[in-house]
Design a protein around this motif. Sequence first.
Motif, PDB file in Angstrom:
ATOM      1  N   GLY A  51       0.811  -1.214   0.000  1.00 47.36           N
ATOM      2  CA  GLY A  51       0.000   0.000   0.000  1.00 47.36           C
ATOM      3  C   GLY A  51       0.845   1.265   0.000  1.00 47.36           C
ATOM      4  O   GLY A  51       0.522   2.235  -0.678  1.00 47.36           O
ATOM      5  N   ALA A  52       1.941   1.247   0.758  1.00 43.32           N
ATOM      6  CA  ALA A  52       2.836   2.408   0.793  1.00 43.32           C
ATOM      7  C   ALA A  52       3.498   2.611  -0.565  1.00 43.32           C
ATOM      8  O   ALA A  52       3.668   3.754  -1.023  1.00 43.32           O
ATOM      9  N   HIS A  53       3.846   1.511  -1.227  1.00 44.08           N
ATOM     10  CA  HIS A  53       4.465   1.619  -2.547  1.00 44.08           C
ATOM     11  C   HIS A  53       3.456   2.163  -3.559  1.00 44.08           C
ATOM     12  O   HIS A  53       3.782   3.043  -4.355  1.00 44.08           O
ATOM     13  N   HIS A  54       2.237   1.656  -3.518  1.00 39.70           N
ATOM     14  CA  HIS A  54       1.202   2.164  -4.418  1.00 39.70           C
ATOM     15  C   HIS A  54       0.952   3.644  -4.170  1.00 39.70           C
ATOM     16  O   HIS A  54       0.776   4.416  -5.118  1.00 39.70           O
ATOM     17  N   ALA A  55       0.949   4.049  -2.905  1.00 42.14           N
ATOM     18  CA  ALA A  55       0.746   5.459  -2.571  1.00 42.14           C
ATOM     19  C   ALA A  55       1.874   6.324  -3.134  1.00 42.14           C
ATOM     20  O   ALA A  55       1.636   7.435  -3.617  1.00 42.14           O
ATOM     21  N   ARG A  56       3.098   5.820  -3.091  1.00 43.81           N
ATOM     22  CA  ARG A  56       4.255   6.532  -3.637  1.00 43.81           C
ATOM     23  C   ARG A  56       4.054   6.770  -5.141  1.00 43.81           C
ATOM     24  O   ARG A  56       4.297   7.869  -5.652  1.00 43.81           O
ATOM     25  N   ILE A  57       3.624   5.724  -5.834  1.00 39.27           N
ATOM     26  CA  ILE A  57       3.400   5.841  -7.272  1.00 39.27           C
ATOM     27  C   ILE A  57       2.215   6.764  -7.558  1.00 39.27           C
ATOM     28  O   ILE A  57       2.281   7.614  -8.451  1.00 39.27           O
ATOM     29  N   ALA A  58       1.146   6.638  -6.773  1.00 43.31           N
ATOM     30  CA  ALA A  58      -0.028   7.501  -6.947  1.00 43.31           C
ATOM     31  C   ALA A  58       0.355   8.974  -6.775  1.00 43.31           C
ATOM     32  O   ALA A  58      -0.097   9.839  -7.533  1.00 43.31           O
ATOM     33  N   ARG A  59       1.195   9.255  -5.797  1.00 42.10           N
ATOM     34  CA  ARG A  59       1.656  10.630  -5.558  1.00 42.10           C
ATOM     35  C   ARG A  59       2.388  11.173  -6.790  1.00 42.10           C
ATOM     36  O   ARG A  59       2.154  12.296  -7.232  1.00 42.10           O
ATOM     37  N   PHE A  60       3.273  10.348  -7.349  1.00 44.38           N
ATOM     38  CA  PHE A  60       4.014  10.767  -8.543  1.00 44.38           C
ATOM     39  C   PHE A  60       3.050  11.034  -9.702  1.00 44.38           C
ATOM     40  O   PHE A  60       3.174  12.040 -10.407  1.00 44.38           O
ATOM     41  N   ILE A  61       2.084  10.141  -9.877  1.00 45.10           N
ATOM     42  CA  ILE A  61       1.095  10.276 -10.960  1.00 45.10           C
ATOM     43  C   ILE A  61       0.313  11.585 -10.794  1.00 45.10           C
ATOM     44  O   ILE A  61       0.127  12.336 -11.755  1.00 45.10           O
ATOM     45  N   ARG A  62      -0.142  11.865  -9.592  1.00 42.69           N
ATOM     46  CA  ARG A  62      -0.884  13.107  -9.341  1.00 42.69           C
ATOM     47  C   ARG A  62      -0.010  14.343  -9.538  1.00 42.69           C
ATOM     48  O   ARG A  62      -0.425  15.316 -10.165  1.00 42.69           O
ATOM     49  N   GLU A  63       1.194  14.314  -8.978  1.00 38.88           N
ATOM     50  CA  GLU A  63       2.090  15.483  -9.064  1.00 38.88           C
ATOM     51  C   GLU A  63       2.428  15.834 -10.514  1.00 38.88           C
ATOM     52  O   GLU A  63       2.680  16.998 -10.822  1.00 38.88           O
ATOM     53  N   HIS A  64       2.450  14.826 -11.387  1.00 34.64           N
ATOM     54  CA  HIS A  64       2.819  15.067 -12.783  1.00 34.64           C
ATOM     55  C   HIS A  64       1.620  15.062 -13.722  1.00 34.64           C
ATOM     56  O   HIS A  64       1.789  15.070 -14.939  1.00 34.64           O
ATOM     57  N   HIS A  65       0.420  15.055 -13.154  1.00 33.96           N
ATOM     58  CA  HIS A  65      -0.822  15.156 -13.929  1.00 33.96           C
ATOM     59  C   HIS A  65      -0.909  14.099 -15.037  1.00 33.96           C
ATOM     60  O   HIS A  65      -1.293  14.391 -16.167  1.00 33.96           O
ATOM     61  N   VAL A  66      -0.535  12.872 -14.689  1.00 40.60           N
ATOM     62  CA  VAL A  66      -0.527  11.771 -15.657  1.00 40.60           C
ATOM     63  C   VAL A  66      -1.952  11.305 -15.919  1.00 40.60           C
ATOM     64  O   VAL A  66      -2.707  11.047 -14.985  1.00 40.60           O
ATOM     65  N   GLU A  67      -2.293  11.197 -17.190  1.00 40.55           N
ATOM     66  CA  GLU A  67      -3.604  10.704 -17.606  1.00 40.55           C
ATOM     67  C   GLU A  67      -3.521   9.307 -18.195  1.00 40.55           C
ATOM     68  O   GLU A  67      -4.519   8.600 -18.258  1.00 40.55           O
ATOM     69  N   THR A  68      -2.334   8.917 -18.656  1.00 39.23           N
ATOM     70  CA  THR A  68      -2.147   7.640 -19.340  1.00 39.23           C
ATOM     71  C   THR A  68      -0.841   7.011 -18.884  1.00 39.23           C
ATOM     72  O   THR A  68       0.165   7.713 -18.748  1.00 39.23           O
ATOM     73  N   VAL A  69      -0.859   5.691 -18.671  1.00 33.02           N
ATOM     74  CA  VAL A  69       0.357   4.937 -18.392  1.00 33.02           C
ATOM     75  C   VAL A  69       0.516   3.900 -19.491  1.00 33.02           C
ATOM     76  O   VAL A  69      -0.432   3.192 -19.842  1.00 33.02           O
ATOM     77  N   VAL A  70       1.707   3.829 -20.047  1.00 34.13           N
ATOM     78  CA  VAL A  70       2.062   2.835 -21.058  1.00 34.13           C
ATOM     79  C   VAL A  70       3.095   1.925 -20.410  1.00 34.13           C
ATOM     80  O   VAL A  70       4.125   2.399 -19.931  1.00 34.13           O
ATOM     81  N   ALA A  71       2.821   0.626 -20.354  1.00 31.89           N
ATOM     82  CA  ALA A  71       3.723  -0.297 -19.668  1.00 31.89           C
ATOM     83  C   ALA A  71       3.663  -1.675 -20.306  1.00 31.89           C
ATOM     84  O   ALA A  71       2.713  -2.000 -21.014  1.00 31.89           O
ATOM     85  N   GLY A  72       4.671  -2.469 -20.004  1.00 30.52           N
ATOM     86  CA  GLY A  72       4.675  -3.844 -20.461  1.00 30.52           C
ATOM     87  C   GLY A  72       3.760  -4.699 -19.616  1.00 30.52           C
ATOM     88  O   GLY A  72       2.964  -5.488 -20.118  1.00 30.52           O
ATOM     89  N   HIS A  73       3.846  -4.520 -18.306  1.00 29.41           N
ATOM     90  CA  HIS A  73       3.085  -5.344 -17.366  1.00 29.41           C
ATOM     91  C   HIS A  73       2.890  -4.587 -16.070  1.00 29.41           C
ATOM     92  O   HIS A  73       3.716  -3.760 -15.704  1.00 29.41           O
ATOM     93  N   MET A  74       1.793  -4.889 -15.395  1.00 32.21           N
ATOM     94  CA  MET A  74       1.605  -4.442 -14.015  1.00 32.21           C
ATOM     95  C   MET A  74       0.590  -5.361 -13.357  1.00 32.21           C
ATOM     96  O   MET A  74      -0.246  -5.958 -14.039  1.00 32.21           O
ATOM     97  N   GLY A  75       0.702  -5.482 -12.059  1.00 31.85           N
ATOM     98  CA  GLY A  75      -0.180  -6.358 -11.309  1.00 31.85           C
ATOM     99  C   GLY A  75      -1.598  -5.823 -11.216  1.00 31.85           C
ATOM    100  O   GLY A  75      -1.852  -4.635 -11.446  1.00 31.85           O
TER     101      GLY A  75
END
Length: 120
Positions: A51-75
């Motif tokens: 949960g703490a790791h997801h929160a870290r990523i969520a914070r980055f996504i919000r701070e950078h106003h990300v609307e789309t993620v392009v990735a090979g894989h995610m859980g």
Amino acid sequence: MCIPVTGDGAIDPRWGKARRVAIAQADPETIRDWQEYEVSWDALHDTGTEGAHHARIARFIREHHVETVVAGHMGPGMQRMLHTMGVTVYLGASGPAKQGAAAAAGLDHDEATHRPPGTG
């Protein structure tokens, strides 16, 4: 959009354990802006709870106003979190990162893996 990148400019197959990510503004023909960030999610992944790791990523996504993620894989948990945040997710990406960003920019929103797993 946000895309995990390797040192040689390829798409890093590990979204939640990426060392670096790029924030891009792209369309199918050109990359208008490309900034890379050392996020160290690879080293930070096991330093606390999931949960703490997801929160870290969520914070980055919000701070950078990300609307789309392009990735090979995610859980599935990460997919659900991004979906809850309203982020469109394109999975199965590989190859040169800038090429992947441009390709995702040209995809129809309906082509995204936008729904969390198990919701049909």
